[in-house]
Design an enzyme around this catalytic site. Structure first.
Site, mmCIF file in Angstrom:
data_model
loop_
_atom_site.group_PDB
_atom_site.id
_atom_site.type_symbol
_atom_site.label_atom_id
_atom_site.label_comp_id
_atom_site.label_asym_id
_atom_site.label_seq_id
_atom_site.Cartn_x
_atom_site.Cartn_y
_atom_site.Cartn_z
ATOM 1 N N GLY A 12 0.668 -1.598 -0.005
ATOM 2 C CA GLY A 12 0.100 -0.265 0.076
ATOM 3 C C GLY A 12 1.033 1.244 0.459
ATOM 4 O O GLY A 12 1.957 1.387 0.357
ATOM 5 N N ARG A 78 0.045 -8.654 -6.817
ATOM 6 C CA ARG A 78 1.033 -9.209 -7.272
ATOM 7 C C ARG A 78 2.244 -9.599 -6.989
ATOM 8 O O ARG A 78 3.329 -9.365 -7.115
ATOM 9 C CB ARG A 78 0.711 -8.309 -8.598
ATOM 10 C CG ARG A 78 -0.465 -8.309 -9.779
ATOM 11 C CD ARG A 78 -0.327 -7.495 -10.657
ATOM 12 N NE ARG A 78 -0.379 -5.794 -10.434
ATOM 13 C CZ ARG A 78 -0.442 -5.226 -11.152
ATOM 14 N NH1 ARG A 78 -0.240 -5.574 -12.834
ATOM 15 N NH2 ARG A 78 -0.801 -4.080 -11.007
ATOM 16 N N ASP A 115 6.007 -5.407 6.059
ATOM 17 C CA ASP A 115 6.834 -6.557 6.063
ATOM 18 C C ASP A 115 6.071 -7.851 5.002
ATOM 19 O O ASP A 115 6.627 -8.817 4.523
ATOM 20 C CB ASP A 115 6.158 -6.957 7.960
ATOM 21 C CG ASP A 115 4.546 -7.186 7.826
ATOM 22 O OD1 ASP A 115 3.903 -6.159 6.787
ATOM 23 O OD2 ASP A 115 4.140 -7.607 9.120
ATOM 24 N N SER A 117 5.796 -7.375 1.797
ATOM 25 C CA SER A 117 7.211 -7.196 0.409
ATOM 26 C C SER A 117 8.526 -7.391 1.215
ATOM 27 O O SER A 117 8.758 -7.857 -0.083
ATOM 28 C CB SER A 117 6.476 -5.284 0.451
ATOM 29 O OG SER A 117 5.505 -5.075 -0.142
ATOM 30 N N THR A 138 5.212 2.240 5.859
ATOM 31 C CA THR A 138 3.508 1.744 6.061
ATOM 32 C C THR A 138 2.819 2.503 7.235
ATOM 33 O O THR A 138 3.306 2.898 7.733
ATOM 34 C CB THR A 138 2.992 0.390 6.928
ATOM 35 O OG1 THR A 138 1.924 0.425 7.188
ATOM 36 C CG2 THR A 138 4.605 -0.154 7.780
ATOM 37 N N ASP A 140 0.860 1.707 8.430
ATOM 38 C CA ASP A 140 -0.114 0.744 10.136
ATOM 39 C C ASP A 140 1.259 0.611 11.090
ATOM 40 O O ASP A 140 1.056 0.299 12.546
ATOM 41 C CB ASP A 140 0.317 -0.387 9.839
ATOM 42 C CG ASP A 140 -0.903 -0.367 8.909
ATOM 43 O OD1 ASP A 140 -1.749 0.730 8.537
ATOM 44 O OD2 ASP A 140 -0.575 -1.337 7.453
ATOM 45 N N ASP A 142 4.040 -0.734 11.269
ATOM 46 C CA ASP A 142 4.105 -2.177 11.916
ATOM 47 C C ASP A 142 5.133 -3.312 11.990
ATOM 48 O O ASP A 142 5.065 -3.840 12.305
ATOM 49 C CB ASP A 142 2.758 -3.196 11.877
ATOM 50 C CG ASP A 142 2.072 -3.092 10.153
ATOM 51 O OD1 ASP A 142 2.992 -3.143 9.398
ATOM 52 O OD2 ASP A 142 1.632 -4.030 9.688
ATOM 53 N N ARG A 184 -4.349 -2.139 9.941
ATOM 54 C CA ARG A 184 -4.364 -3.759 9.567
ATOM 55 C C ARG A 184 -4.078 -4.067 11.298
ATOM 56 O O ARG A 184 -5.295 -3.150 11.886
ATOM 57 C CB ARG A 184 -3.481 -3.261 9.319
ATOM 58 C CG ARG A 184 -3.239 -4.818 7.832
ATOM 59 C CD ARG A 184 -2.032 -5.208 7.057
ATOM 60 N NE ARG A 184 -1.326 -4.975 7.649
ATOM 61 C CZ ARG A 184 0.460 -5.438 7.286
ATOM 62 N NH1 ARG A 184 -0.106 -6.665 6.094
ATOM 63 N NH2 ARG A 184 1.373 -5.117 7.597
ATOM 64 N N GLU A 235 -9.293 -0.167 12.496
ATOM 65 C CA GLU A 235 -10.029 -1.206 11.734
ATOM 66 C C GLU A 235 -10.557 -1.963 12.549
ATOM 67 O O GLU A 235 -11.700 -2.920 11.947
ATOM 68 C CB GLU A 235 -9.624 -0.617 10.770
ATOM 69 C CG GLU A 235 -8.802 -0.949 10.048
ATOM 70 C CD GLU A 235 -8.044 -0.694 8.674
ATOM 71 O OE1 GLU A 235 -8.728 -0.962 8.131
ATOM 72 O OE2 GLU A 235 -6.528 -1.196 8.575
ATOM 73 N N ARG A 276 -22.423 9.317 15.471
ATOM 74 C CA ARG A 276 -22.724 9.718 13.715
ATOM 75 C C ARG A 276 -20.805 8.715 13.773
ATOM 76 O O ARG A 276 -20.323 9.376 14.357
ATOM 77 C CB ARG A 276 -22.418 10.512 13.420
ATOM 78 C CG ARG A 276 -24.096 11.195 13.237
ATOM 79 C CD ARG A 276 -24.619 10.805 12.102
ATOM 80 N NE ARG A 276 -25.778 11.595 11.903
ATOM 81 C CZ ARG A 276 -26.774 10.924 12.810
ATOM 82 N NH1 ARG A 276 -26.964 10.246 13.883
ATOM 83 N NH2 ARG A 276 -28.217 12.400 12.285
ATOM 84 N N HIS A 282 -8.181 5.753 3.008
ATOM 85 C CA HIS A 282 -7.523 6.212 2.379
ATOM 86 C C HIS A 282 -6.902 7.613 2.427
ATOM 87 O O HIS A 282 -5.646 7.768 1.677
ATOM 88 C CB HIS A 282 -7.761 5.978 0.675
ATOM 89 C CG HIS A 282 -7.730 3.925 0.404
ATOM 90 N ND1 HIS A 282 -9.451 3.459 0.582
ATOM 91 C CD2 HIS A 282 -6.263 3.118 0.028
ATOM 92 C CE1 HIS A 282 -8.622 1.978 0.683
ATOM 93 N NE2 HIS A 282 -7.231 1.867 0.619
ATOM 94 N N GLN A 284 -6.166 8.326 4.884
ATOM 95 C CA GLN A 284 -4.498 8.450 5.458
ATOM 96 C C GLN A 284 -3.192 8.158 4.923
ATOM 97 O O GLN A 284 -2.106 8.747 4.975
ATOM 98 C CB GLN A 284 -5.457 7.149 6.279
ATOM 99 C CG GLN A 284 -5.811 7.482 7.708
ATOM 100 C CD GLN A 284 -7.062 6.448 8.445
ATOM 101 O OE1 GLN A 284 -6.470 5.794 9.749
ATOM 102 N NE2 GLN A 284 -7.324 5.614 7.912
ATOM 103 N N ARG A 285 -3.521 7.769 3.758
ATOM 104 C CA ARG A 285 -2.488 7.720 3.041
ATOM 105 C C ARG A 285 -1.970 8.270 1.992
ATOM 106 O O ARG A 285 -1.020 9.074 1.437
ATOM 107 C CB ARG A 285 -3.025 6.304 1.924
ATOM 108 C CG ARG A 285 -3.007 5.247 3.289
ATOM 109 C CD ARG A 285 -2.774 3.473 2.751
ATOM 110 N NE ARG A 285 -2.128 3.203 1.414
ATOM 111 C CZ ARG A 285 -3.205 2.085 1.128
ATOM 112 N NH1 ARG A 285 -3.881 1.363 1.830
ATOM 113 N NH2 ARG A 285 -3.621 2.333 -0.641
#
Ligand code: F6P
Length: 358
Positions: A12, A78, A115, A117, A138, A140, A142, A184, A235, A276, A282, A284-285
């Site tokens: 990502g 991929r 990790d 990748s 990332t 994340d 992580d 994640r 999430e 609410r 996304h 965030q990216r």
């Protein structure tokens, strides 16, 4: 002929990837290496002709470093070892990718990834006898053995800003606002943004919660005279019954998502607050990398080239105690770096009266 480094972004995207590339290209130019950018992760090696381009300092005008995304493109699906062909067949195309690296004269590969990748790229490098260095990125955060990964700081800033924007509307409407953030299996974004953005409740996958626990805190806030509450939820936080909330996309790919919508009506019922839900997704990216991400990106990019120059391969560059360090890549992918319940930030949150719903 000068020596050649290949560089690719994989997994990502996040903010700061272009800044890593710029640092690699600038440092490589000073040391007399040339750099070939591979497009769309290893997928660019599997096309005919290869999707590659020479990168030189001139390609990094004043704007590129400031931009989110990756000028090389990336993919988080991929895998050359299990490559899904258009006709549905799943093939091991690792030998083709290795042959492409060799045909391009790439002596060392820099993979900017997480990790997942690193696991793929280091297997590819080992199989093909290609030198490889990983740069962790990332949102994340992580990846093990690094205090920070490129892109995390920007994502936390965006999530914090979202809480800043939700607070006034929550207060204007007497509402409890729930903000679902990415990450994640790690709760770092929710934990960091929750503290920085003044959340009342932070829900992360590492700390099981109950609806009673959440309601207790929100009712206390109400009893103290406050007319709004802010909840931030990762999430991957499970429901109290232990269910993961996931979204199934076209083609059957699953991603985390939906815990905010699950909690909204339950928190309303338990607390009397109208609720609410905002799912940050996304957003965030993207955006421009923060100065911290640009500094980290460039420090790690430089270190990656210096390791190549020193012939010190099979490493991930990490950030530890304010220094760029080299760690064996296999150690970095052994485990996911999740939030430790005894970490100082969890202590900070609890000491501020923030509830984890437990
Ligand atoms: O790993 C980065 C990340 O943004 C996670 O936080 C999120 O769960 C996932 O990627 C989303 O993946 P995609 O971009 O495939 O929807």
């Amino acid at each position: 002929m000068s020596k050649t480094i290949g560089i690719l972004t994989s997994g990502g995207d996040c903010a700061g990837l272009n800044a890593v590339m710029r640092a690699v290209v600038f440092r490589a130019a000073l040391l007399g290496w040339r750099v070939i950018g591979i497009e769309n992760g290893t997928a660019g090696l599997l096309e005919d002709p290869y999707r590659v381009r020479a990168l030189s300092p001139a390609d990094f005008d004043g704007f590129v470093m400031r931009r989110g995304g990756t000028i090389l493109g990336t993919t988080n699906s991929r895998n050359p070892f299990k490559y899904e062909m258009d006709d549905g067949r799943v093939l091991d195309r690792s030998e083709e990718a290795i042959a492409a690296l060799k045909a391009l004269g790439i002596e060392a590969l820099i993979g900017i990834g997480g990790d997942g990748s690193f696991d793929i790229l280091s297997r590819l490098a080992q199989k093909g006898g290609v030198a490889m260095i990983g740069v962790p990125k990332t949102i994340d955060n992580d990846v093990a053995l690094t205090d920070a990964s490129v892109g995390f700081d920007t994502a936390v800033g965006i999530a914090t800003e979202a809480l800043d924007r939700l607070q006034p509307t929550a207060a204007s409407h007497d509402r409890a606002m729930i903000l679902e953030v990415m990450g994640r299996d790690a709760g770092h974004i929710a934990l960091n943004a929750g503290i920085a953005g003044g959340a009342d409740v932070i829900l992360i996958p590492e700390i099981p919660y109950t609806l009673d626990g959440i309601a207790r805190k929100i009712k206390r806030v109400k009893d103290e005279g406050r007319n709004f509450a802010l909840v931030i939820v990762s999430e991957a936080a499970k429901t109290p019954d232990g269910d993961k909330r996931q979204v199934v996309y076209h083609g059957g790919e699953k991603r985390y998502g939906g815990i905010g919508e699950y909690l909204g009506p339950k928190i309303a019922e338990a607390t009397g607050f109208e609720t609410r839900v905002t799912v940050l997704g996304h957003v965030q990216r993207g955006g421009n990398p923060t100065h911290n991400d640009r500094l980290l990106a460039q420090a790690l990019g430089i270190k990656a080239v210096d390791l190549i120059e020193a012939g010190d391969f099979g490493k991930m560059v990490g950030w530890q105690g304010g220094q760029a360090v080299a760690v064996p890549i296999e150690d970095a992918i052994k485990e996911c770096r999740v939030v430790k319940q005894d970490s100082f930030l969890v202590h900070t949150a609890r000491s501020l009266g923030i509830s984890f719903g437990d």
